[in-house]
Every structure is written in C-alpha cells, then in structure tokens.
Motif scaffolding. Structure first.
Motif, PDB file in Angstrom:
ATOM      1  N   PRO A  64       0.806  -1.236   0.000  1.00  0.00           N
ATOM      2  CA  PRO A  64       0.000   0.000   0.000  1.00  0.00           C
ATOM      3  C   PRO A  64       0.833   1.277   0.000  1.00  0.00           C
ATOM      4  N   ARG A  65       1.874   1.326   0.809  1.00  0.00           N
ATOM      5  CA  ARG A  65       2.654   2.558   0.901  1.00  0.00           C
ATOM      6  C   ARG A  65       3.436   2.807  -0.382  1.00  0.00           C
ATOM      7  N   TYR A  66       4.050   1.761  -0.932  1.00  0.00           N
ATOM      8  CA  TYR A  66       4.774   1.945  -2.193  1.00  0.00           C
ATOM      9  C   TYR A  66       3.816   2.421  -3.282  1.00  0.00           C
ATOM     10  N   GLN A  67       2.657   1.806  -3.364  1.00  0.00           N
ATOM     11  CA  GLN A  67       1.707   2.170  -4.412  1.00  0.00           C
ATOM     12  C   GLN A  67       1.204   3.601  -4.241  1.00  0.00           C
ATOM     13  N   ALA A  68       1.001   4.029  -3.001  1.00  0.00           N
ATOM     14  CA  ALA A  68       0.569   5.411  -2.759  1.00  0.00           C
ATOM     15  C   ALA A  68       1.647   6.400  -3.199  1.00  0.00           C
ATOM     16  N   LEU A  69       2.899   6.085  -2.879  1.00  0.00           N
ATOM     17  CA  LEU A  69       4.006   6.954  -3.286  1.00  0.00           C
ATOM     18  C   LEU A  69       4.190   6.931  -4.801  1.00  0.00           C
ATOM     19  N   LEU A  70       3.956   5.778  -5.413  1.00  0.00           N
ATOM     20  CA  LEU A  70       4.070   5.687  -6.869  1.00  0.00           C
ATOM     21  C   LEU A  70       3.024   6.573  -7.542  1.00  0.00           C
ATOM     22  N   ARG A  71       1.814   6.576  -7.018  1.00  0.00           N
ATOM     23  CA  ARG A  71       0.775   7.445  -7.591  1.00  0.00           C
ATOM     24  C   ARG A  71       1.165   8.915  -7.461  1.00  0.00           C
ATOM     25  N   GLN A  72       1.756   9.278  -6.328  1.00  0.00           N
ATOM     26  CA  GLN A  72       2.225  10.655  -6.161  1.00  0.00           C
ATOM     27  C   GLN A  72       3.310  10.987  -7.185  1.00  0.00           C
ATOM     28  N   ALA A  73       4.211  10.041  -7.405  1.00  0.00           N
ATOM     29  CA  ALA A  73       5.294  10.263  -8.366  1.00  0.00           C
ATOM     30  C   ALA A  73       4.741  10.401  -9.780  1.00  0.00           C
ATOM     31  N   GLU A  74       3.789   9.555 -10.127  1.00  0.00           N
ATOM     32  CA  GLU A  74       3.181   9.632 -11.458  1.00  0.00           C
ATOM     33  C   GLU A  74       2.481  10.971 -11.660  1.00  0.00           C
ATOM     34  N   ASP A  75       1.806  11.454 -10.619  1.00  0.00           N
ATOM     35  CA  ASP A  75       1.147  12.762 -10.708  1.00  0.00           C
ATOM     36  C   ASP A  75       2.175  13.877 -10.872  1.00  0.00           C
ATOM     37  N   ALA A  76       3.313  13.736 -10.184  1.00  0.00           N
ATOM     38  CA  ALA A  76       4.330  14.795 -10.191  1.00  0.00           C
ATOM     39  C   ALA A  76       4.977  14.975 -11.558  1.00  0.00           C
ATOM     40  N   VAL A  77       4.974  13.922 -12.387  1.00  0.00           N
ATOM     41  CA  VAL A  77       5.613  14.032 -13.703  1.00  0.00           C
ATOM     42  C   VAL A  77       4.592  14.195 -14.828  1.00  0.00           C
ATOM     43  N   THR A  78       3.342  14.423 -14.465  1.00  0.00           N
ATOM     44  CA  THR A  78       2.301  14.589 -15.489  1.00  0.00           C
ATOM     45  C   THR A  78       2.485  15.875 -16.278  1.00  0.00           C
ATOM     46  N   HIS A  79       2.867  16.948 -15.577  1.00  0.00           N
ATOM     47  CA  HIS A  79       2.992  18.253 -16.213  1.00  0.00           C
ATOM     48  C   HIS A  79       4.463  18.632 -16.386  1.00  0.00           C
ATOM     49  N   ALA A  80       4.695  19.568 -17.291  1.00  0.00           N
ATOM     50  CA  ALA A  80       6.064  20.013 -17.569  1.00  0.00           C
ATOM     51  C   ALA A  80       6.732  20.513 -16.292  1.00  0.00           C
ATOM     52  N   SER A  81       7.921  20.017 -16.036  1.00  0.00           N
ATOM     53  CA  SER A  81       8.677  20.415 -14.847  1.00  0.00           C
ATOM     54  C   SER A  81      10.105  19.918 -15.010  1.00  0.00           C
ATOM     55  N   PRO A  82      11.041  20.455 -14.229  1.00  0.00           N
ATOM     56  CA  PRO A  82      12.413  19.934 -14.284  1.00  0.00           C
ATOM     57  C   PRO A  82      12.485  18.442 -13.947  1.00  0.00           C
ATOM     58  N   LEU A  83      11.615  17.972 -13.041  1.00  0.00           N
ATOM     59  CA  LEU A  83      11.622  16.545 -12.706  1.00  0.00           C
ATOM     60  C   LEU A  83      11.181  15.715 -13.904  1.00  0.00           C
ATOM     61  N   ARG A  84      10.122  16.138 -14.558  1.00  0.00           N
ATOM     62  CA  ARG A  84       9.652  15.403 -15.734  1.00  0.00           C
ATOM     63  C   ARG A  84      10.747  15.354 -16.803  1.00  0.00           C
ATOM     64  N   GLU A  85      11.386  16.481 -17.056  1.00  0.00           N
ATOM     65  CA  GLU A  85      12.434  16.511 -18.069  1.00  0.00           C
ATOM     66  C   GLU A  85      13.618  15.634 -17.668  1.00  0.00           C
TER      67      GLU A  85
END
Length: 257
Positions: free
Chosen positions: A136-157
């Motif tokens: 559960p915790r890994y999957q919750a963090l993975l969803r946060q990570a996926e959301d964080a790279v959805t939009h243009a950002s230095p992390l996404r790039e």
C-alpha cells in the motif's frame, strides 16, 4: 553508527564528500548527510543490464555497507525494466520474458556477491520491485510520483532525459519517438518512491538510497521543488569506490540481451 574520526571530509555544495574505507559517500543535501551519519539503513538498487555492478564490486560494496550501516537491503527493478523493453519495441510477452531473464541474472549476481562478502544468506533483504505490487505505501508513493511528472517540470524533463540515455545505451544509433521515451521514463518513475520514503516502505527508522553516478531526477526530488518531498528520515547519496592507483570502475554501456 557515526562517521569515524579518521573520515576525510571535503565540502561540496550543500553537503560533504566523506571518504570511508574503500568508498566515498557524497550526500545530496545537508539532511541527506545527517541521515547518512545515523547509519541505520542503506538501500542498494542494482540495475539490470549495467555491467558496472560486477560480482566483485558488489561484494566490496556489501561488505563495506554492513560495516557502515546497521541494515542493508537490495532492490532489483524487475517490473520497471518491462517499461524499458516495451519502449525498445518488444511485444508485451517478449518484454516480460526478457525482463525476467535479465533480472534473474542480476539476482544471482547479488546472491553470489553477498556470499563472497562473507555475509550470511538473507533472502528477506533481496527484493524485486514486483514484491511491492500490492504494497500500500509503495503504491501510494508511486501514484504521487506519477502525478508529479504529469505536467512540464524539471523533474519530468530529468526523467525523460534519463529514459533517452538508457534507451540509447541499449540500442545505439536508433531514433526513439516521444511515446517510446515516455514509456521508458516509467522505469525512472517506479524508482521515485524509494527516493521519497524508503523508511515507510521497508519499516526502517531511516534510510539512505544508494546511487553510483549523479542523477538529475534525484536532485530534483531532494530539492522538494517538484511536488514530491522526501521524508525527513530519507537520504540519498552518491556512493562510489575510492580511486585505487587512479583506477575507479566506471559505468559501461548497458547490454542488449
């Protein structure tokens, strides 16, 4: 476990480079340095297709890590590798087969290195990323990570650039579409939970995530500018062998097995 009095320290930016026995430890931030100094846990990610991680080097690393940290875990990103294989153009069945075969070889290498280091077998410390499919915790963090790279950002790039580099190393001279690069970047995103909060995933008091070469996506996460914020007890560090007669193992191009 704290740094020994004989440890050499050279300031670099926000943190310090610490020379400890056979390895140098370069925390990414001051907080990472504090977590390193606690010495409670090290997470070692061993990438498939990277000949840098030889049995001999891993054995040295594991032996050193067990002197330096109270506990050591290893993660092999098997399910993440499937994204790379799909990005390279393999059909789903073949992508899963190639990933499984490659990760089995890496797992065997880890087991041999662990034994060569003189450590008792500890299969509970040798993880595959697929072990966390229902965590559960890994999957919750993975969803946060996926959301964080959805939009243009230095992390996404940074994730996309890492994908380009990995794909090019596995298929030199090839051109890749934006869709392939996006697919390959999912490999990187799958690792982000362990940069954000390994302690809550593995149930350890604090943890340092190990990397053997600088990575822009780690720098973005630890900066907390990207929508992800590492837990206070999460550290990341660049850990590499000390130069011996001017010879330090260097990462080599990934294989295309």
């Amino acid at each position: 476990m704290r740094l020994t009095p004989t440890t050499a320290v050279q300031l670099e930016g926000d943190a310090a480079t610490c020379v400890e026995d056979d390895f140098t430890v370069e925390p990414y931030t001051e907080n990472c340095r504090r977590v390193c100094a606690r010495g409670e846990h090290l997470l070692v990610g061993v990438s498939p297709g990277n000949s840098y991680f030889s049995v001999d080097l891993l054995a040295r690393l594991f032996a050193w890590a067990h002197r330096r940290f109270t506990a050591v875990d290893v993660v092999i990103p098997d399910t993440a590798l499937v994204h790379t294989q799909l990005a390279l153009g393999h059909e789903a069945k073949r992508a899963h087969q190639r990933s499984r075969e490659e990760c089995n070889r890496v797992h065997n290498r880890v087991v041999r290195a662990w034994s060569q280091a003189g450590l008792a077998a500890a299969p509970q410390r040798w993880h595959r990323l697929s072990d966390f499919t229902d965590h559960p915790r890994y999957q919750a963090l993975l969803r946060q990570a996926e959301d964080a790279v959805t939009h243009a950002s230095p992390l996404r790039e940074a994730c996309l650039q890492t994908s380009r580099t990995v794909l090019a190393s596995r298929k030199p001279g090839a051109s890749f579409t934006d869709e392939q690069i996006e697919k390959g970047a999912q490999y990187v995103v799958a690792e982000l939970p362990f940069i954000v909060d390994t302690p809550s995933i593995l149930g350890v008091p604090s943890s340092v995530s190990f990397y053997h070469r600088p990575a822009a996506f780690i720098r973005e996460v630890v900066s907390a500018r990207c929508g992800l914020s590492p837990a206070p007890n999460q550290g990341c560090a660049l850990i590499r062998p000390r130069a011996v007669a001017g010879n330090v193992p260097q990462p080599r191009r990934a294989t295309t097995s």
